[in-house]
Design a protein around this motif. Sequence first.
Motif, short mmCIF file in Angstrom:
data_model
loop_
_atom_site.label_atom_id
_atom_site.label_comp_id
_atom_site.label_asym_id
_atom_site.label_seq_id
_atom_site.Cartn_x
_atom_site.Cartn_y
_atom_site.Cartn_z
N VAL A 186 2.21 35.88 19.61
CA VAL A 186 3.16 36.54 18.70
C VAL A 186 4.39 35.65 18.47
CG1 VAL A 186 4.78 38.48 18.52
CG2 VAL A 186 2.41 38.90 19.14
N THR A 240 6.17 37.71 9.81
CA THR A 240 5.37 38.57 10.67
C THR A 240 5.20 39.93 10.00
OG1 THR A 240 6.20 37.45 12.63
CG2 THR A 240 5.22 39.62 12.96
N LYS A 248 2.75 42.43 11.26
CA LYS A 248 2.34 43.49 12.18
C LYS A 248 2.33 42.95 13.60
CE LYS A 248 -1.58 46.59 13.11
NZ LYS A 248 -2.89 47.04 12.61
N VAL A 249 2.91 43.72 14.52
CA VAL A 249 2.84 43.42 15.95
C VAL A 249 2.56 44.74 16.66
CG1 VAL A 249 4.00 42.47 17.97
CG2 VAL A 249 4.53 41.54 15.71
N GLU A 305 -0.09 45.77 19.66
CA GLU A 305 -1.19 45.34 20.53
C GLU A 305 -2.43 46.19 20.28
OE1 GLU A 305 -0.58 43.99 24.61
OE2 GLU A 305 1.54 44.50 24.31
N THR A 311 -3.18 43.70 18.06
CA THR A 311 -3.24 42.98 16.79
C THR A 311 -1.89 42.41 16.36
OG1 THR A 311 -5.02 44.45 16.08
CG2 THR A 311 -3.94 43.18 14.36
N PHE A 312 -1.94 41.17 15.88
CA PHE A 312 -0.78 40.45 15.35
C PHE A 312 -1.19 39.90 13.99
CE2 PHE A 312 1.06 35.98 15.30
CZ PHE A 312 2.31 36.36 14.85
N THR A 335 -4.78 36.99 11.08
CA THR A 335 -4.88 38.17 11.93
C THR A 335 -5.44 37.72 13.27
OG1 THR A 335 -5.28 39.59 10.03
CG2 THR A 335 -5.89 40.46 12.19
#
Length: 142
Positions: free
Chosen positions: A22, A67, A69-70, A72, A74-75, A89
């Motif tokens: 991340v 960024t 989406k963070v 968990e 998925t990033f 992704t």
Amino acid sequence: MKILERTITTTAPPEKVFPYLVDFTNAPEWDAGTVSCTRLSGDGGVGTRYRNVSKFAGREVELLYTTEKVEEPTFVIKGGNDTTTSEDTIVVRPKGTGSEISYTAVFTFAGVGRVLEPFLGPFLNKLGDAVVPSMKTALDRL
């Protein structure tokens, strides 16, 4: 549009892998194509912006990433310039005592990039193949 998909396994557990990936400033350590990556704004969460310089097809290319989406496991981070948009992704899941990382990059081209798109497949595949050992090596050190 071109899609790259790779799977990487590591001995490092997800609780170490996810925050490391991340923090996109770590990209030069795990992405063989990245020359430099500088945080421009934000704290690493959604909305954080980065300037990424990569070596592609023998020349340096700059993309500005944000960024998206963070959450968990998925990033998601999206970058672009005048000719290329890349949406990456990364999904980190437990595998044994380590982790399995699913890495997907979707490239969309505009302008001159759209004209060159039919010829970019081999370069993108080479880039995708190079990320597997470089990411594994970096993550195994965690």
